[in-house]
Design an enzyme around this catalytic site. Structure first.
Site, PDB file in Angstrom:
ATOM      1  N   GLU A   1       0.810  -1.306   0.092  1.00  9.15           N
ATOM      2  CA  GLU A   1       0.008   0.023  -0.125  1.00  9.15           C
ATOM      3  C   GLU A   1       0.867   1.307  -0.086  1.00  9.15           C
ATOM      4  OE1 GLU A   1      -2.333  -3.246   1.930  1.00  9.15           O
ATOM      5  OE2 GLU A   1      -0.320  -2.693   1.688  1.00  9.15           O
TER       6      GLU A   1
ATOM      7  N   LYS B   1       1.856  -8.470  -5.885  1.00 10.73           N
ATOM      8  CA  LYS B   1       2.913  -9.227  -5.101  1.00 10.73           C
ATOM      9  C   LYS B   1       2.536 -10.616  -5.361  1.00 10.73           C
ATOM     10  CE  LYS B   1       5.054  -9.367  -0.567  1.00 10.73           C
ATOM     11  NZ  LYS B   1       4.903  -8.704   0.528  1.00 10.73           N
TER      12      LYS B   1
END
Length: 120
Positions: free
Chosen positions: A73, A99
């Protein structure tokens, strides 16, 4: 408003909360859409009237590989801030950071964060 879209840019970096992520690293994939007024470039066909795609990629690469973040984030937010600083014509940036090697209790799948940030 026109858009420049960059997809599936892959970088090797060391982000993550776990010690092994910092030690071993992993691939991160970034998709980005830049919203900007490129009507002058549409009409003129002159390079100077657009935003350089290579500079956008280089900016993303510098953020992804130049430091370490615990959270994707925060990584996405840092990318958005850096891209907005590239050119004043950029109004809004949509970022998606994937990811694929996130430590999940599954054998397939990946984690992504999507973020939109506007100037001002």
């Amino acid at each position: 408003m026109e858009r420049i879209i960059l997809e599936d840019l892959a970088f090797y970096a060391f982000h993550g909360v776990h010690d092994e992520e910092a030690r071993l690293g992993q691939r991160f994939h970034v998709d980005m859409t830049v919203h900007a007024d490129l009507s002058k470039a549409v009409a003129s066909d002159h390079y100077a009237d657009t935003i350089c795609y290579a500079s956008l990629v280089k900016t993303i690469e510098e953020v992804v590989t130049g430091g370490r973040f615990n959270l994707i984030e925060r990584l996405a937010g840092a990318i958005a801030d850096a891209v907005l600083a590239v050119d004043p014509r950029i109004d809004t940036v949509d970022i998606r950071v994937h990811k694929p090697g996130a430590p999940l209790p599954l054998s397939t799948g990946h984690v992504s964060i999507a973020l939109t940030k506007s100037r001002g």
